[in-house]
Design a protein around this motif. Structure first.
Motif, short mmCIF file in Angstrom:
data_model
loop_
_atom_site.label_atom_id
_atom_site.label_comp_id
_atom_site.label_asym_id
_atom_site.label_seq_id
_atom_site.Cartn_x
_atom_site.Cartn_y
_atom_site.Cartn_z
N HIS A 101 3.66 9.20 -1.06
CA HIS A 101 2.83 8.03 -0.76
C HIS A 101 3.70 6.91 -0.16
CE1 HIS A 101 -0.30 4.89 -1.64
NE2 HIS A 101 0.79 4.15 -1.77
N GLU A 102 4.83 6.64 -0.79
CA GLU A 102 5.71 5.59 -0.27
C GLU A 102 6.27 5.99 1.09
OE1 GLU A 102 5.29 3.00 -1.58
OE2 GLU A 102 4.87 3.36 -3.69
N HIS A 105 3.80 5.18 3.76
CA HIS A 105 3.85 3.79 4.22
C HIS A 105 4.89 3.61 5.32
CE1 HIS A 105 0.98 1.99 1.57
NE2 HIS A 105 1.64 2.25 0.47
N GLU A 112 -3.33 1.64 1.98
CA GLU A 112 -3.16 2.52 0.82
C GLU A 112 -3.84 3.88 1.01
OE1 GLU A 112 -1.07 1.98 -1.40
OE2 GLU A 112 -0.69 -0.09 -0.87
N HIS A 150 -0.18 -1.42 -7.84
CA HIS A 150 -0.19 -0.65 -6.60
C HIS A 150 -1.06 0.60 -6.73
CE1 HIS A 150 2.61 0.84 -3.16
NE2 HIS A 150 1.37 1.21 -2.97
#
Ligand SMILES: [Zn+2]
Length: 170
Positions: A101-102, A105, A112, A150
């Motif tokens: 997920h990070e 980004h 998100e 988050h």
């Protein structure tokens, strides 16, 4: 005179906003970030990070391990941050999903849902995310367990389930 004052005020505001935007794009380097955290922080060069014995890669982006981060993970422009202390509490698919997920980004921007989709599709392709694992991720981000800003929101789960089965790569 009053209107002139307001005009000057607006100009100042504009200047501040622009300055902030520029700072957000530049951001700290991993070294600057780690120095600020202190001796606890560790910079892992790209290609050298493993999670539960599994090598994880996010292109050429390094990862800073920071046990004091107020979340499981975060993305800064150019590098990832993971909190090993918090990650130790979740299962392997959830850990790998957080990393992915990070990483999402890094390549897909701040949204998100887009980062979620990137992560589940990567997990499916690489074989570490089964439908059961996806449900663990869903439980992890469910509002009831949301001890993190988050990672919470049940609507995100619906989007991820769709994305997981979508053959089109997002
Ligand atoms: Zn995110």
């Amino acid at each position: 005179m009053a209107s002139l004052g307001a005009y000057v005020g607006l100009l100042l505001l504009g200047g501040v906003a622009l300055g902030l935007a520029a700072a957000a794009v530049a951001g700290p380097t991993p070294e600057e970030y780690a120095a600020k955290v202190g001796p606890d922080a560790k910079i892992i060069p790209p290609g050298e990070l493993s999670i539960d014995g599994r090598k994880v890669i996010c292109g050429k982006r390094p990862t800073v391990l920071d046990n004091k981060l107020d979340d499981y993970g975060a993305a800064y422009p150019g590098f990832l941050i993971l909190n090993p202390k918090l990650l130790a509490r979740v299962s392997m698919p959830v850990k790998l999903w957080i990393h992915a997920h990070e990483c999402g980004h890094q390549y897909r921007g701040p949204d998100e849902e887009t980062a979620d989709c990137f992560a589940v599709q990567r997990g499916r392709r690489q074989g570490w995310l089964t439908p059961e694992g996806l449900e663990e991720v869903c439980k992890f981000i469910s509002p009831a367990k949301g001890d993190s800003m988050h990672f919470s929101g049940s609507h995100r789960c619906e989007a991820m389930r769709k994305c997981y089965t979508d053959r089109e790569v997002k």
